[in-house]
Design an enzyme around this catalytic site. Structure first.
Site, PDB file in Angstrom:
ATOM      1  N   ASP A 234      85.729  -6.548  46.564  1.00  0.00           N
ATOM      2  CA  ASP A 234      86.305  -7.253  47.349  1.00  0.00           C
ATOM      3  C   ASP A 234      86.052  -8.308  46.117  1.00  0.00           C
ATOM      4  O   ASP A 234      85.370  -9.593  45.586  1.00  0.00           O
ATOM      5  CB  ASP A 234      85.549  -8.024  48.605  1.00  0.00           C
ATOM      6  CG  ASP A 234      85.862  -6.985  50.006  1.00  0.00           C
ATOM      7  OD1 ASP A 234      87.046  -6.299  49.835  1.00  0.00           O
ATOM      8  OD2 ASP A 234      85.629  -7.615  50.709  1.00  0.00           O
TER       9      ASP A 234
ATOM     10  N   TYR B 187     103.406   0.867  61.403  1.00  0.00           N
ATOM     11  CA  TYR B 187     102.939  -0.755  61.702  1.00  0.00           C
ATOM     12  C   TYR B 187     104.018  -1.171  60.840  1.00  0.00           C
ATOM     13  O   TYR B 187     105.696  -1.347  61.133  1.00  0.00           O
ATOM     14  CB  TYR B 187     101.331  -0.441  61.359  1.00  0.00           C
ATOM     15  CG  TYR B 187     101.925  -2.592  61.243  1.00  0.00           C
ATOM     16  CD1 TYR B 187     102.369  -2.488  62.266  1.00  0.00           C
ATOM     17  CD2 TYR B 187     100.424  -3.019  60.532  1.00  0.00           C
ATOM     18  CE1 TYR B 187     102.217  -3.836  62.250  1.00  0.00           C
ATOM     19  CE2 TYR B 187     100.495  -4.041  60.047  1.00  0.00           C
ATOM     20  CZ  TYR B 187     101.890  -4.851  60.758  1.00  0.00           C
ATOM     21  OH  TYR B 187     101.527  -6.637  61.167  1.00  0.00           O
TER      22      TYR B 187
ATOM     23  N   ASP C  14     108.587  12.055  60.201  1.00  0.00           N
ATOM     24  CA  ASP C  14     106.993  10.935  60.141  1.00  0.00           C
ATOM     25  C   ASP C  14     106.111  12.604  60.955  1.00  0.00           C
ATOM     26  O   ASP C  14     106.859  12.947  62.158  1.00  0.00           O
ATOM     27  CB  ASP C  14     107.338  10.023  61.275  1.00  0.00           C
ATOM     28  CG  ASP C  14     105.756   9.309  60.968  1.00  0.00           C
ATOM     29  OD1 ASP C  14     104.461  10.405  61.395  1.00  0.00           O
ATOM     30  OD2 ASP C  14     105.601   7.968  60.753  1.00  0.00           O
ATOM     31  N   ASN C  15     105.392  12.671  60.482  1.00  0.00           N
ATOM     32  CA  ASN C  15     104.408  13.759  61.302  1.00  0.00           C
ATOM     33  C   ASN C  15     103.653  13.529  62.624  1.00  0.00           C
ATOM     34  O   ASN C  15     103.294  13.813  63.175  1.00  0.00           O
ATOM     35  CB  ASN C  15     103.507  14.487  60.420  1.00  0.00           C
ATOM     36  CG  ASN C  15     102.547  13.879  59.861  1.00  0.00           C
ATOM     37  OD1 ASN C  15     102.440  12.648  60.080  1.00  0.00           O
ATOM     38  ND2 ASN C  15     102.406  13.752  58.908  1.00  0.00           N
TER      39      ASN C  15
ATOM     40  N   HIS D 299      91.729  -3.748  59.511  1.00  0.00           N
ATOM     41  CA  HIS D 299      92.624  -4.991  59.143  1.00  0.00           C
ATOM     42  C   HIS D 299      92.321  -6.152  59.138  1.00  0.00           C
ATOM     43  O   HIS D 299      91.744  -6.284  61.279  1.00  0.00           O
ATOM     44  CB  HIS D 299      94.139  -5.119  59.522  1.00  0.00           C
ATOM     45  CG  HIS D 299      94.843  -4.376  58.509  1.00  0.00           C
ATOM     46  ND1 HIS D 299      96.683  -3.681  58.648  1.00  0.00           N
ATOM     47  CD2 HIS D 299      94.216  -2.888  57.720  1.00  0.00           C
ATOM     48  CE1 HIS D 299      96.001  -2.808  57.490  1.00  0.00           C
ATOM     49  NE2 HIS D 299      95.523  -2.430  56.813  1.00  0.00           N
TER      50      HIS D 299
ATOM     51  N   ASN E 274      98.491  13.552  49.112  1.00  0.00           N
ATOM     52  CA  ASN E 274      98.905  13.093  50.924  1.00  0.00           C
ATOM     53  C   ASN E 274     100.179  11.826  49.102  1.00  0.00           C
ATOM     54  O   ASN E 274     101.265  11.718  49.418  1.00  0.00           O
ATOM     55  CB  ASN E 274      98.493  12.264  51.641  1.00  0.00           C
ATOM     56  CG  ASN E 274      99.624  12.323  52.203  1.00  0.00           C
ATOM     57  OD1 ASN E 274     100.960  12.589  53.099  1.00  0.00           O
ATOM     58  ND2 ASN E 274      99.081  11.389  53.846  1.00  0.00           N
TER      59      ASN E 274
ATOM     60  N   TYR F  11      92.725   4.890  46.160  1.00  0.00           N
ATOM     61  CA  TYR F  11      93.722   4.896  47.105  1.00  0.00           C
ATOM     62  C   TYR F  11      95.599   3.816  45.966  1.00  0.00           C
ATOM     63  O   TYR F  11      96.176   4.009  45.878  1.00  0.00           O
ATOM     64  CB  TYR F  11      94.077   3.327  48.360  1.00  0.00           C
ATOM     65  CG  TYR F  11      95.226   3.304  48.894  1.00  0.00           C
ATOM     66  CD1 TYR F  11      96.325   3.686  49.086  1.00  0.00           C
ATOM     67  CD2 TYR F  11      94.529   1.642  49.062  1.00  0.00           C
ATOM     68  CE1 TYR F  11      97.104   3.022  49.998  1.00  0.00           C
ATOM     69  CE2 TYR F  11      95.925   0.586  49.334  1.00  0.00           C
ATOM     70  CZ  TYR F  11      97.186   1.973  49.758  1.00  0.00           C
ATOM     71  OH  TYR F  11      98.549   0.623  50.636  1.00  0.00           O
TER      72      TYR F  11
END
Length: 331
Positions: free
Chosen positions: A282, A11, A31-32, A187, A92, A141
């Site tokens: 949050d 994106y 890019d994979n 999102h 990753n 993350y």
């Protein structure tokens, strides 16, 4: 320059590629395609399908394409998944990233712009957030993004790499040909627009009892084109130094209810919603201070109004209701 963009079929990556091409750079996308879309890649760019852990293919690409700089955007980025699969995120976001750095060192590539995240700050004690504020991630993350950031000064000291870490807040919106397609979609803006389009029955508001004017969470939304243009500026900045920048529109931010109301205005449709419980972790408010990049690089968000962001996403969704599947079949 000749620029390699890892994750350039995703994106944000696809819009970064567009802006680099527009700026006169020669771009190679690496890019994979595990999450990206080949149809999203600008026709003027070269697409190499490969994984960052495949050092031979990566090194051969850097050498064959005579790459001078790298924009590193390839990553896993789902907070919930990172809690369930920290192994995947360390492999990753850290392991594959270190493979990229090793290949860059071997091939003499010394400029890197890194796609980082506001998640490195965790739950900040003050707003707006500045680059000097404490980095205390609350999930794998954010932790893995910060771990890669922390490796960069050591690579600069040892090998002369110059790097820019760009800490994104909430990227949103679309360019004319590139928009937001995730599976699963997490999102807010595309979820709200999908509810407006009848693709999903409703949108869930996670908590309406926060200490904010309307009780819902406030976030800093930045148009993806503004975000991409910051990468082009950062490439020039890392010619002789390293830097860290927040990327958001600042101001007061926008609440979940304000996003839903904007989508109603733009689409002319009622947005079905339900109120759900708060999600753990949050924060009530997350807003960036982008004063540093504005002062040092002259970057200014030009598409920061919420209605502009939502309208661009809605126009793209109407043009490509099937996402890139339609784009690819039409081609």
């Amino acid at each position: 320059m000749r620029v390699l963009v890892t994750g350039g079929a995703g994106y944000i990556g696809s819009v970064v590629v567009e802006e680099l091409v527009r700026g006169g750079h020669q771009v190679v996308v690496y890019d994979n395609l595990s999450k990206g879309h080949s149809a999203a890649v600008d026709p003027a760019a070269t697409l190499v399908r490969g994984d960052l852990r495949d050092r031979d293919t990566l090194r051969a690409t850097l050498q064959a394409e005579r790459i001078e700089a790298v924009v590193h955007m390839a990553a896993d980025s789902l907070v919930g998944e990172s809690v369930q699969r920290p192994d995947k995120y360390y492999d990753n976001n850290v392991g594959a990233g270190l493979s990229l750095l090793a290949a860059m060192v071997e091939c003499g590539v010394q400029r890197l712009v890194f796609s980082s995240t506001a998640a490195v700050y965790g739950e900040p004690a003050k707003q707006p957030i500045e680059e000097s504020d404490p980095t205390v991630p609350t999930n794998p993350y954010g932790e893995t993004k910060l771990a890669f950031e922390r490796a960069l000064p050591w690579y600069e000291r040892a090998f002369g790499l110059h790097t820019a870490s760009l800490r994104y807040f909430n990227a949103a919106g679309a360019s004319e040909r590139c928009g937001e397609v995730h599976d699963p979609e997490t999102h807010l803006i595309p979820l709200v627009l999908q509810a407006a389009a009848g693709v999903r029955p409703e949108v869930t508001v996670f908590g309406d009892d926060y200490p904010t004017p309307d009780g819902t969470c406030i976030r800093d939304y930045i148009h993806v084109v503004d975000l991409a243009q910051a990468h082009v500026l950062a490439l020039g900045a890392v010619a002789d130094r390293s830097c860290i920048y927040n990327l958001g529109c600042g101001g007061a931010g926008y609440s979940v209810r304000q996003v839903i109301e904007a989508a109603g205005r733009i689409t002319g449709r009622e947005i079905p919603l339900r109120i759900g419980p708060r999600r753990a972790g949050d924060p009530a408010v997350l807003v960036a201070s982008s004063a540093r990049i504005q002062s040092e690089l002259g970057w200014q968000p030009r598409l920061g109004e919420l209605d502009v962001i939502v309208a661009s996403a809605w126009q793209w969704m109407k043009k490509f209701p099937g996402g890139y599947r339609r784009s690819a079949s039409a081609a």
